[in-house]
Design a protein around this motif. Structure first.
Motif, PDB file in Angstrom:
ATOM      1  N   THR A   1       0.895  -1.267  -0.022  1.00  0.00           N
ATOM      2  CA  THR A   1       0.010  -0.016   0.221  1.00  0.00           C
ATOM      3  C   THR A   1       0.788   1.177   0.049  1.00  0.00           C
ATOM      4  O   THR A   1       0.343   2.242  -0.459  1.00  0.00           O
ATOM      5  CB  THR A   1      -1.091   0.031   1.006  1.00  0.00           C
ATOM      6  N   ALA A   2       2.182   1.253   0.642  1.00  0.00           N
ATOM      7  CA  ALA A   2       3.062   2.520   0.551  1.00  0.00           C
ATOM      8  C   ALA A   2       3.303   2.756  -0.915  1.00  0.00           C
ATOM      9  O   ALA A   2       3.851   1.839  -1.235  1.00  0.00           O
ATOM     10  CB  ALA A   2       3.724   2.238   1.401  1.00  0.00           C
ATOM     11  N   ARG A   3       2.988   3.882  -1.234  1.00  0.00           N
ATOM     12  CA  ARG A   3       3.346   4.376  -2.367  1.00  0.00           C
ATOM     13  C   ARG A   3       4.259   5.547  -2.422  1.00  0.00           C
ATOM     14  O   ARG A   3       5.041   6.140  -3.437  1.00  0.00           O
ATOM     15  CB  ARG A   3       2.289   4.600  -3.338  1.00  0.00           C
ATOM     16  N   TRP A   4       4.178   6.156  -1.460  1.00  0.00           N
ATOM     17  CA  TRP A   4       5.026   7.759  -1.244  1.00  0.00           C
ATOM     18  C   TRP A   4       6.084   7.819  -0.248  1.00  0.00           C
ATOM     19  O   TRP A   4       5.997   7.228   0.962  1.00  0.00           O
ATOM     20  CB  TRP A   4       3.869   8.857  -1.017  1.00  0.00           C
ATOM     21  N   LEU A   5       7.355   8.191  -0.344  1.00  0.00           N
ATOM     22  CA  LEU A   5       8.256   8.453   0.863  1.00  0.00           C
ATOM     23  C   LEU A   5       7.883   9.967   1.258  1.00  0.00           C
ATOM     24  O   LEU A   5       8.137  10.808   0.283  1.00  0.00           O
ATOM     25  CB  LEU A   5       9.515   8.535   0.240  1.00  0.00           C
ATOM     26  N   ALA A   6       7.574  10.302   2.161  1.00  0.00           N
ATOM     27  CA  ALA A   6       7.237  11.674   2.873  1.00  0.00           C
ATOM     28  C   ALA A   6       8.471  12.395   3.336  1.00  0.00           C
ATOM     29  O   ALA A   6       8.812  11.813   4.155  1.00  0.00           O
ATOM     30  CB  ALA A   6       6.093  11.576   3.868  1.00  0.00           C
ATOM     31  N   VAL A   7       8.808  13.479   2.907  1.00  0.00           N
ATOM     32  CA  VAL A   7       9.879  14.144   3.273  1.00  0.00           C
ATOM     33  C   VAL A   7       9.563  15.747   3.406  1.00  0.00           C
ATOM     34  O   VAL A   7       8.417  15.928   2.966  1.00  0.00           O
ATOM     35  CB  VAL A   7      11.141  14.122   2.124  1.00  0.00           C
ATOM     36  N   GLU A   8      10.311  16.460   3.986  1.00  0.00           N
ATOM     37  CA  GLU A   8      10.116  17.716   4.278  1.00  0.00           C
ATOM     38  C   GLU A   8      11.065  18.488   3.779  1.00  0.00           C
ATOM     39  O   GLU A   8      12.571  18.176   3.961  1.00  0.00           O
ATOM     40  CB  GLU A   8       9.809  17.834   5.883  1.00  0.00           C
ATOM     41  N   CYS A   9      11.167  19.743   2.997  1.00  0.00           N
ATOM     42  CA  CYS A   9      11.915  20.295   2.385  1.00  0.00           C
ATOM     43  C   CYS A   9      11.427  21.998   2.634  1.00  0.00           C
ATOM     44  O   CYS A   9      10.616  22.518   2.095  1.00  0.00           O
ATOM     45  CB  CYS A   9      12.083  20.202   0.855  1.00  0.00           C
ATOM     46  N   ALA A  10      12.490  22.556   3.263  1.00  0.00           N
ATOM     47  CA  ALA A  10      12.213  24.086   3.866  1.00  0.00           C
ATOM     48  C   ALA A  10      10.598  24.191   4.306  1.00  0.00           C
ATOM     49  O   ALA A  10      10.140  25.141   4.107  1.00  0.00           O
ATOM     50  CB  ALA A  10      12.540  24.862   2.856  1.00  0.00           C
ATOM     51  N   GLY A  11      10.322  23.232   5.075  1.00  0.00           N
ATOM     52  CA  GLY A  11       8.952  23.462   5.829  1.00  0.00           C
ATOM     53  C   GLY A  11       7.858  22.537   4.884  1.00  0.00           C
ATOM     54  O   GLY A  11       6.845  22.718   5.447  1.00  0.00           O
TER      55      GLY A  11
ATOM     56  N   GLY B   1       5.872  19.966   2.963  1.00  0.00           N
ATOM     57  CA  GLY B   1       5.779  18.483   2.886  1.00  0.00           C
ATOM     58  C   GLY B   1       5.781  17.930   1.486  1.00  0.00           C
ATOM     59  O   GLY B   1       5.080  18.719   0.711  1.00  0.00           O
ATOM     60  N   VAL B   2       6.384  16.884   1.144  1.00  0.00           N
ATOM     61  CA  VAL B   2       6.654  16.628  -0.184  1.00  0.00           C
ATOM     62  C   VAL B   2       6.700  15.128  -0.346  1.00  0.00           C
ATOM     63  O   VAL B   2       7.327  14.303   0.623  1.00  0.00           O
ATOM     64  CB  VAL B   2       8.232  17.117  -0.672  1.00  0.00           C
ATOM     65  N   LEU B   3       6.050  14.534  -1.409  1.00  0.00           N
ATOM     66  CA  LEU B   3       5.936  13.063  -1.523  1.00  0.00           C
ATOM     67  C   LEU B   3       6.587  12.760  -2.974  1.00  0.00           C
ATOM     68  O   LEU B   3       6.476  13.336  -3.975  1.00  0.00           O
ATOM     69  CB  LEU B   3       4.210  12.812  -1.798  1.00  0.00           C
ATOM     70  N   LEU B   4       7.486  11.903  -2.477  1.00  0.00           N
ATOM     71  CA  LEU B   4       8.388  11.262  -3.701  1.00  0.00           C
ATOM     72  C   LEU B   4       7.793   9.768  -3.908  1.00  0.00           C
ATOM     73  O   LEU B   4       7.628   8.964  -2.948  1.00  0.00           O
ATOM     74  CB  LEU B   4       9.708  11.308  -3.392  1.00  0.00           C
ATOM     75  N   PRO B   5       7.479   9.385  -5.143  1.00  0.00           N
ATOM     76  CA  PRO B   5       6.969   8.051  -5.360  1.00  0.00           C
ATOM     77  C   PRO B   5       8.181   7.100  -5.159  1.00  0.00           C
ATOM     78  O   PRO B   5       9.301   7.129  -5.719  1.00  0.00           O
ATOM     79  CB  PRO B   5       6.624   8.208  -7.053  1.00  0.00           C
ATOM     80  N   LEU B   6       7.619   5.980  -4.454  1.00  0.00           N
ATOM     81  CA  LEU B   6       8.746   4.910  -3.947  1.00  0.00           C
ATOM     82  C   LEU B   6       9.540   4.088  -5.332  1.00  0.00           C
ATOM     83  O   LEU B   6      10.400   3.888  -5.208  1.00  0.00           O
ATOM     84  CB  LEU B   6       7.903   3.908  -3.233  1.00  0.00           C
ATOM     85  N   ARG B   7       8.673   4.258  -6.503  1.00  0.00           N
ATOM     86  CA  ARG B   7       9.168   3.629  -7.407  1.00  0.00           C
ATOM     87  C   ARG B   7      10.233   4.251  -8.210  1.00  0.00           C
ATOM     88  O   ARG B   7      10.937   3.628  -8.884  1.00  0.00           O
ATOM     89  CB  ARG B   7       7.999   3.315  -8.714  1.00  0.00           C
TER      90      ARG B   7
END
Length: 175
Positions: A27-37, A39-45
């Motif tokens: 079910t996990a499709r996204w790596l959640a990160v933070e850049c300068a405050g 929230g950014v979602l990066l696709p795991l693939r």
């Protein structure tokens, strides 16, 4: 004899568990990160590995968002400060903080993104899609999502980013 029987039972249980793991939907499709405050979602693939901050070698005459190059598992990777590239901050982050997220080798670009914080994995079930407001947005910023706590997340398509001309143009203008 009992050792052989125990081994056979263990192998059978292991094979059943492996089969069950393959059958489960990831079910996990996204790596959640933070850049300068932000929230950014990066696709795991398209994200490959996560690295702790390491010493970078600076590269002269490049854009300020290109922090340098790093040796990651024997490969030379350009390191881009995603927050600075997206115009969220003017200066590079402090050394020793943050993480590197390398892009998947299938994208054919030896590059890692510098992000401030790792915030875990997210699934589509945890996020609702928000309508895209009109306005200037680079084409690699493909949409916005919101989680159950009301935090907004910017989706980044790493495949589109890896082919985005300004991202590939790392040479700074020398005046």
């Amino acid at each position: 004899m009992s050792n052989k029987l125990a081994l056979r039972e263990f192998q059978t249980r292991l094979a059943q568990r492996l089969q069950a793991a393959r059958a489960q939907v990831q079910t996990a499709r996204w790596l959640a990160v933070e850049c300068a405050g932000l929230g950014v979602l990066l696709p795991l693939r398209h994200a490959s590995e996560i690295f702790s901050p390491i010493e970078l070698t600076s590269v002269p005459y490049t854009q300020p968002w290109l922090l340098g190059v790093a040796n990651l598992r024997g490969g030379l990777h350009a390191v881009v400060d995603l927050g600075q590239f997206m115009g969220l901050r003017d200066q590079a982050p402090a050394p020793g903080q943050g993480h590197l997220v390398s892009l998947h080798p299938d994208l054919n670009i030896n590059c890692s993104l510098w992000v401030d914080r790792l915030l875990g994995l997210r699934s589509d079930e945890q996020l609702k899609t928000l309508p895209t407001p009109p306005g200037e947005r680079p084409h690699f910023a493909v949409g916005e999502r919101e989680d159950e706590q009301g935090r907004r997340w910017q989706q980044i398509d790493l495949d589109l980013l890896s082919r985005f001309e300004p991202f590939l143009n790392i040479v700074a203008r020398v005046v």
